[in-house]
Design an enzyme around this catalytic site. Structure first.
Site, mmCIF file in Angstrom:
data_model
loop_
_atom_site.group_PDB
_atom_site.id
_atom_site.type_symbol
_atom_site.label_atom_id
_atom_site.label_comp_id
_atom_site.label_asym_id
_atom_site.label_seq_id
_atom_site.Cartn_x
_atom_site.Cartn_y
_atom_site.Cartn_z
ATOM 1 N N TRP A 469 42.421 43.343 41.765
ATOM 2 C CA TRP A 469 42.692 41.963 41.855
ATOM 3 C C TRP A 469 43.396 41.174 40.695
ATOM 4 O O TRP A 469 44.291 41.824 40.093
ATOM 5 C CB TRP A 469 41.696 41.160 42.442
ATOM 6 C CG TRP A 469 40.858 41.837 43.626
ATOM 7 C CD1 TRP A 469 41.331 42.372 44.648
ATOM 8 C CD2 TRP A 469 39.547 42.451 43.404
ATOM 9 N NE1 TRP A 469 40.167 42.939 45.533
ATOM 10 C CE2 TRP A 469 39.242 43.037 44.436
ATOM 11 C CE3 TRP A 469 38.483 42.125 42.317
ATOM 12 C CZ2 TRP A 469 37.915 43.605 44.727
ATOM 13 C CZ3 TRP A 469 37.295 42.781 42.622
ATOM 14 C CH2 TRP A 469 36.818 43.485 43.980
ATOM 15 N N HIS A 470 42.929 40.149 40.362
ATOM 16 C CA HIS A 470 43.588 39.617 39.227
ATOM 17 C C HIS A 470 45.042 39.220 39.220
ATOM 18 O O HIS A 470 45.873 39.104 38.537
ATOM 19 C CB HIS A 470 43.557 40.447 37.917
ATOM 20 C CG HIS A 470 41.993 40.768 37.497
ATOM 21 N ND1 HIS A 470 41.656 41.482 36.503
ATOM 22 C CD2 HIS A 470 40.782 40.579 38.093
ATOM 23 C CE1 HIS A 470 40.323 41.549 36.254
ATOM 24 N NE2 HIS A 470 39.861 40.895 37.342
#
Length: 531
Positions: A469-470
């Protein structure tokens, strides 16, 4: 007042390369605690959207109860009437969300009610959208670390308020992990590999090797951004769950900028509801030996532009193969198109054949996160249905500097795996080459695995890339929003979350996203009081 949107899909992503190593089988702050606080699961104000009236009026409407949306709503509710709309449910009644043991099961759940909605990028990499109150903090690996002081300065944030906001978040959700054997071996291996100095346990972003914080407590229970709603005034906040926003209502007047004045949303039965803003300026939408079970605790912040982290636990590769094959079938059925060839045949592991036969192999994973990155991608809406995934292309390693960083990080991982502290966690006579071969047989994405990847670090990075993610960058400051996070050319609409970032803060952005929700909530209330 205002409407705030928490956006789920910005333009950039932090890419990871991973290496699996099988284990041997043998600051001062003052807090004002409100007397009206209510403990989770918030029975007085968190309700199913089916109970919502056909229309209602609020000072602030926040679309998305995620990592920034929850602290933002809690802060504003102290002196304003707030509506928080979340398309998912509560995290507290889902054991896979609430406990560290359920982390893999959450990500593998492809049901329509899963807290993690699967999508596959056009690069052939598995990704997830959070669908639960608390957002990404309810489905991630739990690592907690602050942004660097340089990042805070670069973003133009006021350092004192940033410090106070971090402390406000940490009082509810941040814990110092008890480091056990696997994480200790990675820590000592990083130091032997030259990732120094040793920084001890700290939330600060410092070069060297450190132990960060975690949103999992000592008993393995997860504490998400939803816990920050304990700061909210129950009399001033309403949270509707399973509420899917379909439209932001905008009015235009000659000679004036378009202005948001409400939202249209549906409940789980398709019921139609409208929420309007009271008279005032704007709307907020936040878009977030046997080894012990551990997620991210130890991190090596290197000088080559990569972060080295680790996790460990029981691994069932046979289950993983079946899961990936099911994912691949689902991808084919949705007729997604890819920018690269997709591999639907999962090869067998080489070197350690019992991995696919043993349902409970004890193993650890060492992850390398590429800082930045330099490569950029894009997303496209495939329909006007907010439940549908967009078409996302991350363009992993499009910029050769990212690939160079990955290779340099892999060299550090090689030194860690070959270090003395790490030796108890290697099979006898296991070489780093054999671990690379094995990793190429693990179905961590749908990309083609090339023969040369076993001998080329560059090709290995390209073939085994994954994401944790991120995402960031889809609503960047000065491009989509101004420095107060107002949407350019609009009144009464802001975007407050990680999509506004140009780069990912620190080794994990969740602490900073939660901080930003609190930080901007305080700024908005100051603006309100000044009028």
């Amino acid at each position: 007042m205002m409407m705030m949107m928490m956006m789920g899909f910005p333009r950039w992503s932090c890419s990871w390369s991973s290496l699996l190593a099988a284990a041997s089988l043998g600051i001062f702050s003052f807090f004002i605690v409100s007397s009206f606080a209510e403990k989770a699961p918030y029975k007085s104000f968190a309700k199913d959207a089916r109970t919502a009236p056909s229309s209602g009026f609020y000072d602030y409407i926040i679309v998305g109860g995620g990592t920034a949306g929850c602290p933002l709503a809690a802060t504003l509710s102290v002196s304003a009437k707030v509506l928080l709309l979340e398309r998912g449910g509560l995290p507290y009644d889902n054991p896979n969300v609430t406990h560290i043991d359920g982390f893999p099961a959450t990500l593998s759940d492809t049901s329509s009610t899963s807290a993690a909605q699967l999508f596959v990028s056009t690069d052939g990499v598995f990704n997830h959208r959070a669908r639960v109150l608390g957002g990404g903090s309810a489905i991630n690996a739990g690592f907690y670390t602050r942004a660097s002081s340089e990042y805070v300065k670069e973003m133009g944030w006021e350092p004192r308020l940033v410090e106070e906001s971090y402390a406000w978040v940490e009082r509810k959700v941040a814990f110092r992990p008890v480091v056990k054997a696997w994480q200790a071996a990675v820590r000592d291996g990083l130091l032997e590999a030259g990732v120094s100095p040793y920084r001890g346990t700290t939330y600060a972003h410092l070069h060297g090797t450190k132990i960060g914080g975690s949103i999992f407590d000592e008993n393995g229970y997860r504490h998400t951004a939803a816990d920050l709603l304990e700061y909210a005034d129950p009399a001033n906040i309403t949270v509707y769950l399973h509420a899917v926003v379909h439209q932001i209502l905008i009015k235009t007047s000659p000679g004036q900028k378009p202005k948001a004045y409400g939202v249209f949303f549906r409940d789980s039965k398709g019921g139609r509801h409208v929420a309007y803003l009271n008279n005032g300026p704007r709307v907020l939408v936040p878009s977030p030996r046997p080894v012990e079970l551990s997620l991210i605790e130890v991190v090596g912040i290197t000088d080559v532009g990569s972060y080295v982290e680790a996790a460990s636990g029981s691994l069932d590769l046979a289950w993983l193969r079946r899961t990936v094959q099911d994912f691949a079938k689902a991808v084919n059925q949705t007729l997604q198109t890819f920018t690269i060839p997709i591999n639907l045949t999962i090869p067998e592991a080489t070197g350690i054949p019992e991995l696919y036969q043993n349902p409970g192999v004890q193993a650890g994973v060492i992850l390398e996160k590429i800082m930045g990155p330099f490569s950029t991608g894009f997303l496209e809406l495939q329909s006007r249905d907010p439940n549908d995934n967009p078409r996302v292309t991350f363009n992993y390693f499009q910029d050769p500097r990212d690939l160079q960083r990955c290779v340099q990080g892999m060299e550090i991982i090689k030194r860690v795996v070959e270090s003395r502290p790490f030796s108890p966690f290697r099979y006898p006579f296991t070489s780093f080459q054999s671990l690379m071969n094995m990793m190429l047989a693990v179905p961590n994405n749908l990309r083609i695995k090339h023969f040369t990847a076993a001998y080329s670090m560059e090709q290995f990075c390209l073939d085994t890339v994954m994401t944790i993610w991120h995402y960031h960058g889809g609503c960047q400051v000065d491009r989509v929003v101004d420095h107060d996070y107002r949407v350019l050319g609009m009144d009464a609409l802001r975007v407050i979350d990680g999509s506004t970032f140009y780069s990912s803060p620190g080794t994990n952005p969740q602490a900073t996203v939660m901080m930003l929700g609190r930080y901007m909530g305080q700024n908005i209330l100051q603006e309100r009081n000044a009028r």
